[in-house]
Scaffold this active site. Structure first.
Site, PDB file in Angstrom:
ATOM      1  N   ASN A 210       0.826  -1.210   0.000  1.00 13.93           N
ATOM      2  CA  ASN A 210       0.000   0.000   0.000  1.00 13.93           C
ATOM      3  C   ASN A 210       0.861   1.260   0.000  1.00 13.93           C
ATOM      4  OD1 ASN A 210      -2.407  -1.542   0.221  1.00 13.93           O
ATOM      5  ND2 ASN A 210      -2.069  -1.750   2.420  1.00 13.93           N
TER       6      ASN A 210
ATOM      7  N   GLU B 143     -15.781   3.380   3.922  1.00 16.15           N
ATOM      8  CA  GLU B 143     -14.414   3.613   3.479  1.00 16.15           C
ATOM      9  C   GLU B 143     -14.466   4.500   2.243  1.00 16.15           C
ATOM     10  OE1 GLU B 143     -11.944   0.055   3.172  1.00 16.15           O
ATOM     11  OE2 GLU B 143     -13.372  -1.002   4.465  1.00 16.15           O
TER      12      GLU B 143
ATOM     13  N   SER C 123     -10.636  -1.237   0.372  1.00 12.82           N
ATOM     14  CA  SER C 123      -9.298  -1.814   0.303  1.00 12.82           C
ATOM     15  C   SER C 123      -9.191  -3.021  -0.608  1.00 12.82           C
ATOM     16  CB  SER C 123      -8.832  -2.212   1.711  1.00 12.82           C
ATOM     17  OG  SER C 123      -9.722  -3.162   2.282  1.00 12.82           O
TER      18      SER C 123
ATOM     19  N   ASP D 239     -13.389   6.390   6.539  1.00  9.17           N
ATOM     20  CA  ASP D 239     -12.054   5.808   6.634  1.00  9.17           C
ATOM     21  C   ASP D 239     -11.319   6.103   5.328  1.00  9.17           C
ATOM     22  OD1 ASP D 239      -9.799   4.245   6.765  1.00  9.17           O
ATOM     23  OD2 ASP D 239     -10.823   2.445   7.490  1.00  9.17           O
TER      24      ASP D 239
ATOM     25  N   HIS E 250      -7.166   4.309   2.176  1.00  9.16           N
ATOM     26  CA  HIS E 250      -6.637   4.073   0.839  1.00  9.16           C
ATOM     27  C   HIS E 250      -6.846   5.263  -0.107  1.00  9.16           C
ATOM     28  CE1 HIS E 250      -5.595  -0.134   1.611  1.00  9.16           C
ATOM     29  NE2 HIS E 250      -6.654  -0.118   2.406  1.00  9.16           N
TER      30      HIS E 250
END
Length: 379
Positions: free
Chosen positions: A35, A168, A172, A197, A200
């Site tokens: 990542n 999110e 992810s 969140d 990413h």
């Protein structure tokens, strides 16, 4: 002689038979697994920041929790700079994104409240909800209309507490984006708090890499989480939002109160990463050149399309076939990992391709050429 833990051995054997046994693997080959989206983890930017911080006496270890003697000036500088950068009233630095997410949902929603969460929300949110006292209900992945339906059903059934909507920004394992605009409208209409969140999306999306929720981050009913171990190249997490929520976490979140503080040296590295985002926007531009190239090559060479981010999931379905394809690609020099349940839903095992600045355009093209051959040859 039977082992001392026969039930554990039986459980592990069952995982092996289903193609779900996990084991640690070393880093090897071209990076399509990490990542480290902006290539900061091994960069001279952070090496220099570490050297400079040590030279000016920043400690490596904290020596205690933040509420004891572990609260270092580097932590406080980082929190002030992060709040300013992400446009929020306050910020709190914690040891990792999992711990931070867990702390949010175990602490902030109260008894009588509702946590309304996307069906594909991260495991850390699930663990936080289990520790918390609020009621929990899911809505269909990426479907703001379904979120509204579930919320209204809860209200119709007598629910009167605060609603916390958990999503999110970029998912992810699927790489798609949350519908933040209609979810924000829902939160406003229903008096809910939107918890985003940004793990990413930080560093990759938004003005200067501030994330997809940057335009709404300063609103009183928005709380955002920015992890520091992905695009920012270090480790830890920053919870950003209203001061009253940050102070509640400081006073009530067990994952904060009883944990040794993150390394002050690491706080200095995160500060340097945030400065790099602001001072060198060309790094993010370069990352997007690679992402765009990868998306185009996936379509041209493998017939794969519909990607929305730097995360390109190649859904295979069968667990064993997925791991066989991953092994074949690893043998050709690509660090590609297979993702299986329970990380993803049953029947959706996949290769998770992550596009970072650690891998150039020529390697990306070669990888998709090889992947195309392996997908055709795989039974």
């Amino acid at each position: 002689m039977a082992g001392a833990f026969p039930r554990h051995e039986k459980s592990l054997e069952a995982l092996r038979s289903r193609g779900r046994f996990r084991q640690l693997m070393p880093r090897d080959g071209h990076d399509f697994a990490s990542n480290d989206y902006l290539g900061l983890a091994g960069s001279d930017v952070l090496r220099t920041a570490a050297s400079d911080a040590l030279a000016r006496g920043v400690p490596v270890g904290a020596g205690g929790s933040r509420l004891l003697r572990g609260n270092d000036a580097e932590h406080q500088r980082l929190e002030a700079e992060a709040a300013a950068f992400f446009g929020t009233e306050a910020a709190l630095f914690m040891g990792g994104g999992f711990t931070a997410n867990q702390a949010i949902f175990a602490t902030l929603p109260q008894q009588g409240d509702l946590v309304l969460y996307d069906a594909l929300i991260h495991a850390s949110t699930h663990d936080g909800m289990r520790l918390g006292r609020a009621e929990t209900r899911s809505f269909d992945h990426g479907d703001a209309a379904d979120a509204g339906r579930v919320l209204r059903d809860w209200r119709a059934g007598g629910g009167t507490g605060q609603v916390w909507i958990a999503v999110e920004a970029v998912y992810s394992m699927d790489g798609d984006q949350a519908p933040l605009e209609p979810l924000m409208a829902l939160a406003d209409a229903e008096g809910a708090v939107l918890v985003v969140d940004e793990a990413h999306s930080t560093g990759v999306f938004g003005d200067l890499g501030r994330g997809l929720a940057h335009g709404i981050a300063n609103r009183p009913n928005v709380l955002s989480l920015h992890t520091c171990g992905k695009a920012l190249g270090a480790s830890g997490a920053l919870i950003c939002g209203q001061k009253v929520l940050i102070e509640t976490l400081i006073n009530k979140a067990r994952g904060f109160i009883f944990a040794t503080a993150p390394s002050p040296l690491n706080a200095a590295l995160v500060r340097a990463a945030l400065q790099e985002l602001q001072q060198n926007p060309a790094r993010r531009d370069q990352a997007w050149q690679g992402i765009t190239h990868a998306q185009a090559e996936a379509r041209r060479l493998c017939g794969l399309e519909g990607f929305q981010s730097q995360i390109l999931p190649v859904v295979i379905g069968d667990d064993k076939r997925t791991m066989g394809l991953a092994a074949a690609m690893q043998a050709q020099g690509y660090d590609i990992r297979g993702i299986r349940p329970p990380t993803v839903p049953r029947g959706t095992a996949r290769l998770r391709l992550s596009i970072t600045l650690n891998t150039g355009a020529e390697v990306i093209t070669a990888m998709f050429e090889d992947l195309a051959r392996e997908l055709e040859a795989s039974p």
